[in-house]
Design a protein around this motif. Structure first.
Motif, PDB file in Angstrom:
ATOM      1  N   GLY A 185       0.934  -1.181   0.036  1.00  0.00           N
ATOM      2  CA  GLY A 185       0.044   0.127  -0.118  1.00  0.00           C
ATOM      3  C   GLY A 185       0.827   1.202  -0.070  1.00  0.00           C
ATOM      4  O   GLY A 185       1.764   1.372  -0.708  1.00  0.00           O
ATOM      5  N   TYR A 186       0.468   2.385   0.712  1.00  0.00           N
ATOM      6  CA  TYR A 186       1.113   3.337   0.796  1.00  0.00           C
ATOM      7  C   TYR A 186       2.031   3.900   1.710  1.00  0.00           C
ATOM      8  O   TYR A 186       2.939   4.957   1.645  1.00  0.00           O
ATOM      9  CB  TYR A 186       0.071   4.451   1.241  1.00  0.00           C
ATOM     10  N   ILE A 187       2.573   2.768   2.530  1.00  0.00           N
ATOM     11  CA  ILE A 187       3.376   3.068   3.583  1.00  0.00           C
ATOM     12  C   ILE A 187       4.939   2.396   3.117  1.00  0.00           C
ATOM     13  O   ILE A 187       4.815   1.250   2.360  1.00  0.00           O
ATOM     14  CB  ILE A 187       3.245   2.356   4.967  1.00  0.00           C
ATOM     15  N   GLU A 188       5.931   3.201   3.563  1.00  0.00           N
ATOM     16  CA  GLU A 188       7.408   2.640   2.904  1.00  0.00           C
ATOM     17  C   GLU A 188       7.854   1.886   4.207  1.00  0.00           C
ATOM     18  O   GLU A 188       7.529   2.230   5.163  1.00  0.00           O
ATOM     19  CB  GLU A 188       8.178   3.868   2.740  1.00  0.00           C
ATOM     20  N   ALA A 189       8.683   0.579   3.875  1.00  0.00           N
ATOM     21  CA  ALA A 189       9.202   0.118   4.926  1.00  0.00           C
ATOM     22  C   ALA A 189      10.161   0.861   5.924  1.00  0.00           C
ATOM     23  O   ALA A 189      10.273   0.438   6.977  1.00  0.00           O
ATOM     24  CB  ALA A 189      10.031  -1.006   4.558  1.00  0.00           C
ATOM     25  N   GLY A 190      10.859   1.972   5.413  1.00  0.00           N
ATOM     26  CA  GLY A 190      11.439   3.019   6.058  1.00  0.00           C
ATOM     27  C   GLY A 190      13.211   2.725   6.223  1.00  0.00           C
ATOM     28  O   GLY A 190      13.415   1.468   5.835  1.00  0.00           O
ATOM     29  N   PHE A 213      18.328  -4.677   5.480  1.00  0.00           N
ATOM     30  CA  PHE A 213      17.926  -6.351   5.344  1.00  0.00           C
ATOM     31  C   PHE A 213      17.477  -6.532   3.700  1.00  0.00           C
ATOM     32  O   PHE A 213      17.130  -7.729   3.596  1.00  0.00           O
ATOM     33  CB  PHE A 213      16.812  -6.596   6.019  1.00  0.00           C
ATOM     34  N   GLY A 214      17.698  -5.699   2.883  1.00  0.00           N
ATOM     35  CA  GLY A 214      17.638  -6.119   1.386  1.00  0.00           C
ATOM     36  C   GLY A 214      16.338  -6.640   1.111  1.00  0.00           C
ATOM     37  O   GLY A 214      15.312  -6.265   1.211  1.00  0.00           O
ATOM     38  N   ARG A 215      16.426  -7.970   0.435  1.00  0.00           N
ATOM     39  CA  ARG A 215      15.429  -8.751  -0.235  1.00  0.00           C
ATOM     40  C   ARG A 215      14.705  -9.308   0.757  1.00  0.00           C
ATOM     41  O   ARG A 215      13.481  -9.759   0.234  1.00  0.00           O
ATOM     42  CB  ARG A 215      16.098  -9.924  -1.245  1.00  0.00           C
ATOM     43  N   ARG A 216      14.683  -9.261   2.064  1.00  0.00           N
ATOM     44  CA  ARG A 216      14.024  -9.846   3.135  1.00  0.00           C
ATOM     45  C   ARG A 216      12.822  -8.776   3.277  1.00  0.00           C
ATOM     46  O   ARG A 216      11.812  -9.132   3.933  1.00  0.00           O
ATOM     47  CB  ARG A 216      14.607  -9.852   4.326  1.00  0.00           C
ATOM     48  N   ILE A 217      12.955  -7.393   2.800  1.00  0.00           N
ATOM     49  CA  ILE A 217      11.831  -6.666   2.768  1.00  0.00           C
ATOM     50  C   ILE A 217      11.257  -6.436   1.420  1.00  0.00           C
ATOM     51  O   ILE A 217      11.785  -6.229   0.470  1.00  0.00           O
ATOM     52  CB  ILE A 217      12.609  -5.110   3.246  1.00  0.00           C
ATOM     53  N   LYS A 218      10.159  -7.072   1.480  1.00  0.00           N
ATOM     54  CA  LYS A 218       9.067  -6.850   0.130  1.00  0.00           C
ATOM     55  C   LYS A 218       8.199  -5.806   0.196  1.00  0.00           C
ATOM     56  O   LYS A 218       7.555  -5.595   1.171  1.00  0.00           O
ATOM     57  CB  LYS A 218       8.545  -8.296   0.100  1.00  0.00           C
ATOM     58  N   ARG A 219       8.128  -5.072  -1.072  1.00  0.00           N
ATOM     59  CA  ARG A 219       7.331  -4.010  -1.361  1.00  0.00           C
ATOM     60  C   ARG A 219       6.176  -4.386  -2.233  1.00  0.00           C
ATOM     61  O   ARG A 219       6.505  -4.872  -3.445  1.00  0.00           O
ATOM     62  CB  ARG A 219       8.038  -2.761  -1.828  1.00  0.00           C
ATOM     63  N   GLN A 220       4.982  -4.226  -1.853  1.00  0.00           N
ATOM     64  CA  GLN A 220       3.959  -4.520  -2.923  1.00  0.00           C
ATOM     65  C   GLN A 220       2.953  -3.274  -3.005  1.00  0.00           C
ATOM     66  O   GLN A 220       2.859  -2.546  -2.188  1.00  0.00           O
ATOM     67  CB  GLN A 220       3.028  -5.610  -2.397  1.00  0.00           C
ATOM     68  N   PRO A 221       2.735  -2.692  -4.169  1.00  0.00           N
ATOM     69  CA  PRO A 221       1.694  -1.675  -4.396  1.00  0.00           C
ATOM     70  C   PRO A 221       0.447  -1.823  -3.819  1.00  0.00           C
ATOM     71  O   PRO A 221      -0.116  -3.153  -3.725  1.00  0.00           O
ATOM     72  CB  PRO A 221       1.798  -1.548  -5.957  1.00  0.00           C
TER      73      PRO A 221
END
Length: 388
Positions: free
Chosen positions: A253-258, A264-272
């Motif tokens: 959604g709208y929030i970034e992981a920070g 932690f690189g690829r362990r953080i996944k971002r989805q729209p």
């Protein structure tokens, strides 16, 4: 993560229909309800107008019919007022068009109700709302916007004969402000959402809740106003990612992981942002759905929709003890409750209890299907409308 063989479904907004068809739908019943919302959207309109209309029209006897209308439809407001027996105005601020619409119904001695899902009608709480949403309090335009928005909402509410809302806590705030009678109809899962979610849950059940060797935590944001809520868990996430290489984080959604978690690189996944049906696939793919909230009068008025939308897809939630989450989630039985200082330890406890996951998920699923499925809402809707 859970492996799913349920494919993405084609999606288009199911509420799109020409005005003449919506008027025809309204007119076909013996008792008729017109829902008004300013313009269609995926959030309040879907929960408080589209879903209600879907339930009311699932009536083979055609005793009750309902339809929804928007600002752009009001050039035919006389016709709408003529057909409908009751008007429900959903979360709309005062304007001359709203005043005209209410007057049309009032002159025909027809009732008008106000439906609202958020604590945004009492300017005495404007400072709390602005602070909770992380708005810049040094900007005069922020105060101008929120005082205008909240006061217009309150004025529409005061013009109505009664109110409908999502939970008892918010109902009490409405009564304090307006003195109007208030009924509660919770947010719930509609047909499209339930169909896909049940396929997801059954798929998990058949596979024995099989997973890969990772454990994914999910944060799902439907709006950009939750930065301060997400900040509650940032240090806890940093700790569990540091201590356990199996942990991954999915932010949707709208929030970034920070920036704290970028290492932690690829362990953080971002989805729209996803449509609300296929979003269930993402929610159903993670082990734990994280729901941090600042706890105050504003957030205590929020509904528990994030809990039931995860549970119906077979995913457990970890939530702050806001009024609704504390009432819905039984810690260690159908999810987990975490005070602000407990997030790291509660996530750790949930991971250590992973063997109990299928039983807890089944408990949460059964609980939600009974309380929040569309086919169990008709009675409470009719009672709130005064049409039981």
């Amino acid at each position: 993560m859970f492996a799913s063989n349920i494919p993405e479904v084609p999606y288009s907004d199911p509420w799109i229909a020409p005005l003449h068809e919506r008027i025809k739908t309204l007119a076909r019943g013996k008792r008729r309800v017109a829902y008004f919302y300013e313009t269609a959207n995926n959030s309040t309109f879907r929960y408080r107008a589209y879903n209600m209309v879907q339930v009311l029209n699932d009536d083979k006897n055609r005793d009750v019919s309902a339809s929804y209308f928007f600002l752009n439809d009001l050039y035919r407001m006389d016709e709408i007022a003529e057909y409908a027996d009751l008007l429900v105005i959903c979360r709309s601020g005062y304007s001359h068009r709203i005043n005209q619409l209410i007057t049309r119904f009032r002159t025909q001695r027809k009732r008008v109700l106000f439906d609202i899902d958020d604590f945004v009608f009492n300017t005495s709480y404007a400072h709390l709302i602005i602070s909770t949403l992380g708005q810049d309090t040094d900007q005069p335009e922020i105060w101008d916007y929120w005082f205008a928005y909240i006061s217009r909402m309150g004025e529409t509410l005061r013009l109505c004969d009664g109110a409908i809302t999502t939970n008892d806590y918010l109902a009490a705030r409405i009564t304090e402000f307006s003195g109007l009678p208030v009924n509660v109809v919770p947010n719930f899962i509609n047909k499209e959402q339930l169909n896909l979610s049940e396929m997801l849950f059954r798929s998990k059940e058949v596979s024995g809740f099989s997973r890969d060797n990772k454990i994914c935590l999910g944060y799902f944001s439907g709006s950009p106003s939750h930065n301060l809520d997400y900040a509650i868990i940032t240090s806890a996430l940093e700790g569990v990612l540091e201590n356990d290489p199996r942990i991954e984080l999915m932010v949707v959604g709208y929030i970034e992981a920070g920036p704290e978690l970028s290492r932690f690189g690829r362990r953080i996944k971002r989805q729209p942002f996803h449509d609300y049906v296929n979003l269930q696939r993402l929610v159903g793919s993670v082990e734990f759905n994280l729901m941090p909230l600042q706890v105050n009068d504003f957030t205590n008025c929020k509904s528990d929709l994030k809990y039931f939308e995860a549970a119906i897809a077979g995913t457990l939630s970890i939530a702050s003890p806001s009024s609704t989450y504390a009432a819905t989630i039984r810690d260690g039985e159908n999810g987990y409750i975490a005070q602000a200082h407990q997030w790291a330890s509660v996530i750790q406890r949930a991971i250590e209890n992973i063997d109990t996951y299928p039983d807890m998920a089944a408990t949460a699923y059964a609980d939600v299907r009974l309380k929040y499925a569309w086919f169990n809402q008709r009675e409470s809707i009719l009672q709130a409308l005064g049409m039981e």
